[in-house]
Design an enzyme around this catalytic site. Structure first.
Site, short mmCIF file in Angstrom:
data_model
loop_
_atom_site.label_atom_id
_atom_site.label_comp_id
_atom_site.label_asym_id
_atom_site.label_seq_id
_atom_site.Cartn_x
_atom_site.Cartn_y
_atom_site.Cartn_z
N CYS A 258 60.18 124.32 58.29
CA CYS A 258 60.69 123.25 57.43
C CYS A 258 62.15 123.57 57.08
O CYS A 258 62.55 123.59 55.92
CB CYS A 258 59.84 123.09 56.18
SG CYS A 258 58.06 123.02 56.50
N ALA A 259 62.93 123.86 58.11
CA ALA A 259 64.24 124.50 57.96
C ALA A 259 65.35 123.57 57.49
O ALA A 259 66.33 124.05 56.90
CB ALA A 259 64.65 125.14 59.28
N ALA A 260 65.26 122.28 57.78
CA ALA A 260 66.36 121.37 57.45
C ALA A 260 66.59 121.35 55.94
O ALA A 260 65.63 121.42 55.16
CB ALA A 260 66.06 119.96 57.96
N PRO A 261 67.87 121.32 55.51
CA PRO A 261 69.11 121.15 56.29
C PRO A 261 69.75 122.45 56.77
O PRO A 261 70.88 122.44 57.26
CB PRO A 261 70.04 120.44 55.30
CG PRO A 261 69.62 120.98 53.98
CD PRO A 261 68.13 121.18 54.06
N GLY A 262 69.07 123.59 56.63
CA GLY A 262 69.55 124.81 57.27
C GLY A 262 70.16 125.86 56.37
O GLY A 262 70.64 126.88 56.86
N ASP A 281 61.67 122.26 62.36
CA ASP A 281 61.46 121.14 61.45
C ASP A 281 60.85 119.99 62.23
O ASP A 281 61.12 119.83 63.43
CB ASP A 281 62.77 120.70 60.80
CG ASP A 281 62.54 119.96 59.48
OD1 ASP A 281 62.62 120.59 58.42
OD2 ASP A 281 62.26 118.74 59.53
N ASP A 326 59.11 127.33 53.68
CA ASP A 326 59.60 126.57 52.53
C ASP A 326 58.84 125.25 52.57
O ASP A 326 59.27 124.27 53.17
CB ASP A 326 61.11 126.37 52.64
CG ASP A 326 61.71 125.74 51.40
OD1 ASP A 326 60.96 125.48 50.44
OD2 ASP A 326 62.93 125.50 51.38
N CYS A 379 59.79 124.38 45.88
CA CYS A 379 60.63 124.03 44.74
C CYS A 379 59.79 123.25 43.73
O CYS A 379 60.21 122.24 43.18
CB CYS A 379 61.88 123.25 45.15
SG CYS A 379 61.55 121.76 46.11
#
Length: 434
Positions: A258-262, A281, A326, A379
């Site tokens: 779930c890497a975006a936006p990096g 992602d 994440d 988050c």
């Protein structure tokens, strides 16, 4: 027509998209501000954020001056009235400018016949502002500005910190930077910022985050020294703990899910430049942002498009030494940055998100090498997505060992909104026993 009418009309349209149609601010804002000047775009964002932060109180205020709710074909004017009420009750805009610009916006919304109604409501609110403010502010349910289900959830989980969380959620978040030490030292970048604007940088720092710098005011980061050269990224301080907890070592294989936006992908590479990092992602369009950010920062990672819950679609079969998940979550820890979350999220969403998180954890666990480390992050500040999720996972996976994560040695770490002036974030480190 008043100069500010365009921004008031645009704000009403954005609020209608969010509150009536369930769209996010990030989707609605660009659609209705693209043809505005930068100053007006900033005003639209300020108005919308302010209304969404204080929605219950503003609705209660307007109810005092409207005999009955507006009809469906006129309901866009309710959002316009929210914009006007926010200016009169919370902003420093002069009363005359606030009222005239909001009234004139009726023409842009093709509701000219209702000018008198808008003017009458706002003038009445202006005249009775002080007594109204005192009465409404005495009601804690209006003052904290959260939907009932979320307020109850926060109070149940954090009875002593609830009021501080409400307050933190209703203020503008600060801007945090992360220095890319592969391009410039922290000391050199500090000096560059001080040369650019001696009053920009907050003097205090967080010892555990040596590359985190907080600004005293929001700025256009593209104008800061070294932006094009990749000297820094914008990243909240709470999010900056992810790479440190992951602790990637030289030459290791690392998966950032779930890497975006990096932002976290880049930080991993800044911590361990020789690591082989895969950024995954499900959203190909958002992965373009990852590539752009990595290019600017002069990092290199393998970009993968795919569903983390279905590794058979994208995994090459070689185990990873580190996995960062994440996870998709309620985002209840970042409400101060995205106040629309309060009104878009529903109580029923939590259990569905928890099921998704569990599926992701179970799908990724077989990809981790024995002795490897998985960092689970959200988050969110909801325990069902966080501590309860990790506890259930470790019960399902008998080779999963939770290890100290928080500064006090606890095996999970819940950071609350406003802590160290950061966002709400959850972390847990789980190692695979050999």
């Amino acid at each position: 027509m008043s100069k500010g009418a365009n921004s008031r009309a645009a704000a009403a349209k954005v609020l209608a998209q969010v509150l009536e149609h369930g769209r996010s601010m990030s989707q609605a804002l660009p659609e209705h501000t693209g043809n505005l000047e930068s100053r007006d775009r900033a005003m639209v964002q300020s108005l919308c954020f302010g209304v969404l932060r204080n929605l219950p109180l503003l609705n209660a205020a307007l109810a005092r001056f409207l005999d009955k709710p507006l009809k469906k074909d006129l309901f866009i004017l309710h959002y316009l009235l929210l914009v006007g009420a926010y200016q009169l009750l919370f902003m420093g805009t002069s009363d005359h400018a606030a009222v005239s610009a909001t009234v004139d916006a009726t023409e842009l919304l093709k509701k000219r016949r209702q000018k008198g109604l808008i003017n009458a409501v706002l003038r009445n609110l202006q005249r009775q502002r002080q007594s109204l403010w005192n009465a409404l502010n005495d009601d804690p349910e209006l003052r904290h500005g959260h939907p009932r289900w979320l307020a109850d959830t926060i109070r149940a989980a954090y009875p002593e910190q609830a009021e501080a969380i409400f307050a933190a959620n209703n203020v503008q978040a600060p801007m945090w930077l992360r220095v890319n030490t592969q391009q410039i030292s922290v000391a050199e970048f500090r000096q560059a910022l001080e040369d650019y604007d001696p009053e920009l940088l907050q003097p205090e720092s967080i010892p555990a985050l040596p590359t985190a710098l907080k600004l005293q005011k929001a700025v256009d980061v593209r104008q800061l020294p070294g932006f094009a050269d990749g000297w820094f990224s914008v990243q909240d301080c709470s999010a900056q703990y992810a790479a440190y907890l992951l602790a990637p070592q030289p030459g290791q294989r690392v998966l950032d899910c779930c890497a975006a936006p990096g932002g976290k992908t880049a930080h991993i590479l800044e911590q361990s430049p020789s690591a082989t990092v895969h950024a995954l992602d499900v959203d190909a369009e958002r992965l373009q942002r990852v590539e752009e950010n990595l290019t600017r920062l002069k990092h290199s990672a393998q970009i993968l498009t795919g569903d983390a819950a279905r590794p058979e679609q994208w995994w090459d079969g070689e185990l990873y030494d580190r996995i960062l998940l994440d996870a998709p979550c309620s985002a209840t820890g970042v409400i101060r940055r995205h106040p629309d979350i309060k009104w878009l999220r529903r109580a029923k969403d939590i259990s569905a998100l928890a099921q998704t998180q569990a599926a992701l954890l179970d799908a990724l666990w077989p990809l981790l090498r024995p002795g490897g480390r998985l960092v689970y992050a959200t988050c969110s500040i909801v325990s069902e997505e966080n501590s309860e999720q990790v506890k259930a996972f470790c019960q399902r996976q008998h080779d999963a060992l939770p290890i100290p994560t928080a500064p006090d040695g606890a095996t999970s770490w819940q950071r609350l909104p406003g802590e160290q002036d950061g966002d709400g974030f959850f972390y847990a480190i789980v190692e695979k026993q050999q």
